[in-house]
Write a protein that holds these residues in place. Structure first.
Motif, PDB file in Angstrom:
ATOM      1  N   ILE A 277      -1.581 -21.313   4.820  1.00 38.45           N
ATOM      2  CA  ILE A 277      -1.986 -20.223   5.498  1.00 38.45           C
ATOM      3  C   ILE A 277      -0.910 -19.076   5.676  1.00 38.45           C
ATOM      4  CG2 ILE A 277      -2.635 -19.346   8.062  1.00 38.45           C
ATOM      5  CD1 ILE A 277      -4.602 -21.680   8.125  1.00 38.45           C
ATOM      6  N   ARG A 278       0.438 -19.730   6.016  1.00 40.15           N
ATOM      7  CA  ARG A 278       1.466 -18.708   6.011  1.00 40.15           C
ATOM      8  C   ARG A 278       1.783 -17.907   4.772  1.00 40.15           C
ATOM      9  NH1 ARG A 278       6.701 -17.228   7.337  1.00 40.15           N
ATOM     10  NH2 ARG A 278       7.697 -18.704   5.683  1.00 40.15           N
ATOM     11  N   ALA A 279       1.806 -18.896   3.730  1.00 38.61           N
ATOM     12  CA  ALA A 279       1.983 -18.040   2.316  1.00 38.61           C
ATOM     13  C   ALA A 279       1.032 -17.079   2.118  1.00 38.61           C
ATOM     14  CB  ALA A 279       1.913 -19.113   1.470  1.00 38.61           C
TER      15      ALA A 279
ATOM     16  N   ALA B  45      12.147 -17.235  11.629  1.00 39.48           N
ATOM     17  CA  ALA B  45      13.080 -16.572  11.066  1.00 39.48           C
ATOM     18  C   ALA B  45      12.510 -15.536  10.092  1.00 39.48           C
ATOM     19  CB  ALA B  45      13.941 -17.244  10.138  1.00 39.48           C
ATOM     20  N   CYS B  46      11.370 -15.611   9.734  1.00 39.70           N
ATOM     21  CA  CYS B  46      10.786 -14.914   8.362  1.00 39.70           C
ATOM     22  C   CYS B  46      10.446 -13.425   9.272  1.00 39.70           C
ATOM     23  CB  CYS B  46       9.402 -15.393   8.184  1.00 39.70           C
ATOM     24  SG  CYS B  46       8.482 -14.362   6.898  1.00 39.70           S
ATOM     25  N   PRO B  47      10.913 -12.527   8.525  1.00 44.64           N
ATOM     26  CA  PRO B  47      10.854 -11.083   8.793  1.00 44.64           C
ATOM     27  C   PRO B  47       9.219 -10.633   8.609  1.00 44.64           C
ATOM     28  CG  PRO B  47      12.625 -11.066   7.514  1.00 44.64           C
ATOM     29  CD  PRO B  47      12.025 -12.510   7.372  1.00 44.64           C
ATOM     30  N   ALA B  48       8.650 -11.238   7.589  1.00 48.30           N
ATOM     31  CA  ALA B  48       7.048 -10.917   7.309  1.00 48.30           C
ATOM     32  C   ALA B  48       6.250 -11.561   8.399  1.00 48.30           C
ATOM     33  CB  ALA B  48       6.834 -11.637   5.923  1.00 48.30           C
ATOM     34  N   CYS B  49       6.785 -12.653   9.106  1.00 47.99           N
ATOM     35  CA  CYS B  49       5.931 -13.141  10.270  1.00 47.99           C
ATOM     36  C   CYS B  49       5.959 -12.487  11.382  1.00 47.99           C
ATOM     37  CB  CYS B  49       6.260 -14.752  10.411  1.00 47.99           C
ATOM     38  SG  CYS B  49       5.260 -15.776   9.240  1.00 47.99           S
TER      39      CYS B  49
ATOM     40  N   LEU C 237       6.960 -21.369  -2.949  1.00 45.66           N
ATOM     41  CA  LEU C 237       5.612 -21.136  -2.686  1.00 45.66           C
ATOM     42  C   LEU C 237       5.117 -19.580  -2.827  1.00 45.66           C
ATOM     43  CD1 LEU C 237       3.164 -22.921  -2.122  1.00 45.66           C
ATOM     44  CD2 LEU C 237       3.605 -22.947   0.364  1.00 45.66           C
ATOM     45  N   ASN C 238       6.081 -19.034  -2.122  1.00 41.84           N
ATOM     46  CA  ASN C 238       6.002 -17.519  -1.956  1.00 41.84           C
ATOM     47  C   ASN C 238       6.310 -16.823  -3.198  1.00 41.84           C
ATOM     48  OD1 ASN C 238       5.560 -17.534   1.051  1.00 41.84           O
ATOM     49  ND2 ASN C 238       7.800 -18.185   1.006  1.00 41.84           N
ATOM     50  N   ARG C 239       7.405 -17.335  -4.041  1.00 39.00           N
ATOM     51  CA  ARG C 239       7.743 -16.785  -5.133  1.00 39.00           C
ATOM     52  C   ARG C 239       6.594 -17.024  -6.304  1.00 39.00           C
ATOM     53  NH1 ARG C 239      13.799 -18.491  -6.404  1.00 39.00           N
ATOM     54  NH2 ARG C 239      14.515 -17.253  -4.711  1.00 39.00           N
TER      55      ARG C 239
ATOM     56  N   ARG D 218       3.759  -9.034   0.975  1.00 41.08           N
ATOM     57  CA  ARG D 218       4.742  -8.630   2.133  1.00 41.08           C
ATOM     58  C   ARG D 218       6.273  -9.262   1.960  1.00 41.08           C
ATOM     59  NH1 ARG D 218       3.824  -8.840   6.870  1.00 41.08           N
ATOM     60  NH2 ARG D 218       2.548 -10.567   6.902  1.00 41.08           N
ATOM     61  N   CYS D 219       6.139 -10.432   1.464  1.00 39.88           N
ATOM     62  CA  CYS D 219       7.433 -11.446   1.387  1.00 39.88           C
ATOM     63  C   CYS D 219       8.269 -10.666   0.356  1.00 39.88           C
ATOM     64  CB  CYS D 219       7.131 -12.765   0.912  1.00 39.88           C
ATOM     65  SG  CYS D 219       8.362 -13.719   0.315  1.00 39.88           S
ATOM     66  N   THR D 220       9.585 -10.775   0.882  1.00 44.19           N
ATOM     67  CA  THR D 220      10.718  -9.676   0.024  1.00 44.19           C
ATOM     68  C   THR D 220      11.539 -10.780  -0.592  1.00 44.19           C
ATOM     69  OG1 THR D 220      12.329  -9.793   1.898  1.00 44.19           O
ATOM     70  CG2 THR D 220      10.852  -7.920   1.985  1.00 44.19           C
ATOM     71  N   ASP D 221      10.939 -12.059  -0.686  1.00 50.31           N
ATOM     72  CA  ASP D 221      11.930 -13.326  -1.226  1.00 50.31           C
ATOM     73  C   ASP D 221      13.406 -13.217  -0.492  1.00 50.31           C
ATOM     74  OD1 ASP D 221      12.233 -15.404  -2.867  1.00 50.31           O
ATOM     75  OD2 ASP D 221      12.524 -14.325  -4.606  1.00 50.31           O
ATOM     76  N   CYS D 222      13.424 -12.916   0.832  1.00 50.25           N
ATOM     77  CA  CYS D 222      14.749 -12.885   1.355  1.00 50.25           C
ATOM     78  C   CYS D 222      15.409 -14.309   1.245  1.00 50.25           C
ATOM     79  CB  CYS D 222      14.620 -12.542   2.784  1.00 50.25           C
ATOM     80  SG  CYS D 222      13.774 -13.230   4.002  1.00 50.25           S
ATOM     81  N   GLY D 223      14.476 -15.314   1.311  1.00 44.74           N
ATOM     82  CA  GLY D 223      14.991 -16.686   1.481  1.00 44.74           C
ATOM     83  C   GLY D 223      15.129 -17.346   2.682  1.00 44.74           C
ATOM     84  N   GLU D 224      15.048 -16.684   3.823  1.00 47.00           N
ATOM     85  CA  GLU D 224      15.435 -17.036   5.114  1.00 47.00           C
ATOM     86  C   GLU D 224      14.721 -18.472   5.518  1.00 47.00           C
ATOM     87  OE1 GLU D 224      18.211 -16.291   6.165  1.00 47.00           O
ATOM     88  OE2 GLU D 224      17.701 -15.440   8.238  1.00 47.00           O
ATOM     89  N   CYS D 225      13.230 -18.438   4.985  1.00 45.13           N
ATOM     90  CA  CYS D 225      12.311 -19.582   5.420  1.00 45.13           C
ATOM     91  C   CYS D 225      13.060 -20.993   4.888  1.00 45.13           C
ATOM     92  CB  CYS D 225      10.916 -19.543   4.762  1.00 45.13           C
ATOM     93  SG  CYS D 225      10.847 -18.761   3.166  1.00 45.13           S
ATOM     94  N   SER D 226      13.691 -21.191   3.687  1.00 43.28           N
ATOM     95  CA  SER D 226      14.097 -21.997   3.180  1.00 43.28           C
ATOM     96  C   SER D 226      15.708 -22.360   3.654  1.00 43.28           C
ATOM     97  CB  SER D 226      14.341 -22.090   1.656  1.00 43.28           C
ATOM     98  OG  SER D 226      13.172 -21.805   0.881  1.00 43.28           O
TER      99      SER D 226
ATOM    100  N   HIS E  53      -0.564 -15.065   4.501  1.00 47.09           N
ATOM    101  CA  HIS E  53      -0.238 -14.170   5.189  1.00 47.09           C
ATOM    102  C   HIS E  53       0.727 -13.241   5.282  1.00 47.09           C
ATOM    103  CE1 HIS E  53      -2.525 -15.409   9.469  1.00 47.09           C
ATOM    104  NE2 HIS E  53      -3.250 -15.714   8.329  1.00 47.09           N
ATOM    105  N   VAL E  54       1.874 -13.991   4.280  1.00 45.56           N
ATOM    106  CA  VAL E  54       3.138 -12.950   3.903  1.00 45.56           C
ATOM    107  C   VAL E  54       2.671 -12.398   2.407  1.00 45.56           C
ATOM    108  CG1 VAL E  54       4.304 -14.057   5.636  1.00 45.56           C
ATOM    109  CG2 VAL E  54       4.395 -14.857   3.228  1.00 45.56           C
ATOM    110  N   ALA E  55       1.740 -12.903   1.853  1.00 39.40           N
ATOM    111  CA  ALA E  55       1.539 -12.495   0.447  1.00 39.40           C
ATOM    112  C   ALA E  55       1.534 -10.964  -0.034  1.00 39.40           C
ATOM    113  CB  ALA E  55       0.194 -12.804  -0.179  1.00 39.40           C
TER     114      ALA E  55
HETATM  115  S1  SF4 Z   1      11.144 -15.445   1.745  1.00 39.36           S
HETATM  116 FE1  SF4 Z   1      10.463 -16.591   3.283  1.00 39.36          FE
HETATM  117  S2  SF4 Z   1      11.404 -15.918   5.264  1.00 39.36           S
HETATM  118 FE2  SF4 Z   1      11.821 -14.379   3.602  1.00 39.36          FE
HETATM  119  S3  SF4 Z   1       9.908 -12.779   3.708  1.00 39.36           S
HETATM  120 FE3  SF4 Z   1       9.550 -14.520   2.264  1.00 39.36          FE
HETATM  121  S4  SF4 Z   1       8.358 -16.090   3.546  1.00 39.36           S
HETATM  122 FE4  SF4 Z   1       9.610 -14.818   4.885  1.00 39.36          FE
END
Ligand code: SF4
Ligand code: SF4
Ligand code: SF4
Length: 322
Positions: free
Chosen positions: A250-252, A215-219, A278-280, A258-266, A254-256
């Motif tokens: 590793i995922r965190a 679901a993650c747009p950054a992945c 983790l991303n925040r 670039r993650c917009t904090d869209c919250g889709e992962c959670s 990779h998106v460092a």
């Molecule tokens: S908040 Fe989660 S789903 Fe959205 S860009 Fe960041 S890591 Fe990806």
């Protein structure tokens, strides 16, 4: 919602777009699904309400490879992801006709269930309350208590990229936006042992379903390193606590930046793991080390991790911090 459907029909019938990307009614009242609509008749199943959480920017990666333009509906937070994907050359701006739809929040069915409301048949917004019809009768709860976490700390209701905007009320308007870094600060205040236990407890629930990644747009890699057959990591459940952490760390990384904090992962995690924390933490550190930065704010600027200035902190900062 009729306004949205009428506009989609108009653009389709005039041939200005080849298809529509939006949300269609799901099998339950609270699970609309992302969907492509290829003709006006199909739009009868279109829906837009406070449960349309899916960020459709990610689907535009594949839609950009199709012939003709795709009309895509984006909520304000989704537009940050779209900008970021333009920046990374993952979507084609010319292949998208973006209608920004206003948003007053998405609801979490998990929060509704936690409030003791089960067997949901339908949900209606009634002022500041949710009226929920269940198999056990009608229940109500305060709408603000059902908001998804990301909506309680919403970055704002301004669309960062669009061709046109459509105003529509989907939910209770939350004005009580708290700081999105509050929980990160609580984690920072813990000892390293306490923090380790916190993450060990959370990540041990992971069943490696890959929903967060998908679901993650950054992945947006065409082939994820975790799908490699060479490393025996494809579609693999975690076998020990090392593997539980490895995927997420590793995922965190990779998106460092670039993650917009869209919250889709959670939002999509079936195990309720607060992955956004983790991303925040990465976002907070980037802000502190390189100055305030919001990924996806625009489609041009270089991110702090892909540019260099003489004022940049030295990597030794990591060891110097308490
Ligand atoms: S908040 Fe989660 S789903 Fe959205 S860009 Fe960041 S890591 Fe990806
Ligand atoms: S974070 Fe903001 S824009 Fe995104 S769904 Fe929630 S309220 Fe809407
Ligand atoms: S969505 Fe949740 S359970 Fe699935 S891989 Fe991600 S963290 Fe694990």
């Amino acid at each position: 919602m009729q306004k949205i459907i009428e506009r989609a029909k108009e653009l389709l019938s005039k041939g200005e777009v080849a298809r529509v990307l939006g949300w269609k009614k799901g099998d339950l009242a609270y699970n609309p699904e992302p969907a492509f609509f290829n003709c006006t008749d199909e739009l009868t199943s279109f829906t837009y309400n406070g449960f349309c959480g899916a960020n459709l920017s990610k689907y535009m990666i594949e839609a950009s490879k199709l012939d003709g333009k795709t009309l895509v509906f984006l909520k304000p937070c989704d537009t940050y992801s779209f900008n970021q994907l333009i920046k990374e050359h993952r979507v084609d701006r010319e292949k998208a006709y973006i209608i920004g739809v206003s948003c007053s929040g998405n609801y979490s069915v998990e929060k509704i269930n936690k409030a003791g409301i089960k067997g949901i048949e339908s949900i209606e917004i009634d002022g500041e309350n949710l009226k929920v019809q269940t198999i056990y009768g009608q229940k109500t709860m305060a709408a603000k208590d059902a908001l998804m976490e990301r909506c309680t700390v919403c970055k704002g209701k301004e669309h960062k990229i669009f061709d046109e905007l459509i105003e529509i009320n989907t939910a209770y308007q939350n004005e009580d936006v708290t700081s999105r870094f509050d929980m990160v600060e609580k984690l920072e205040a813990m000892t390293s042992e306490e923090r380790f236990i916190f993450w060990q407890n959370e990540l041990s629930k992971c069943i490696r379903c890959n929903a967060c990644r998908n679901a993650c747009p950054a992945c947006s890699c065409r082939k994820c390193v975790f799908d490699s057959n060479n490393f025996d990591s494809a579609q693999k459940a975690n076998v020990d606590s090392f593997e539980e952490k490895m995927f997420h760390i590793i995922r965190a990384f990779h998106v460092a930046g670039r993650c917009t904090d869209c919250g889709e992962c959670s939002r999509v995690c079936p195990q309720g793991i607060p992955l956004h924390l983790l991303n925040r933490k990465f976002i907070k550190d980037i802000n502190e080390f390189y100055g305030e930065f919001q990924a996806g704010e625009d489609a041009q600027s270089k991110g702090p991790l892909t540019s260099f200035t003489l004022e940049d902190v030295e990597p030794s900062i990591v060891g110097e911090r308490k």
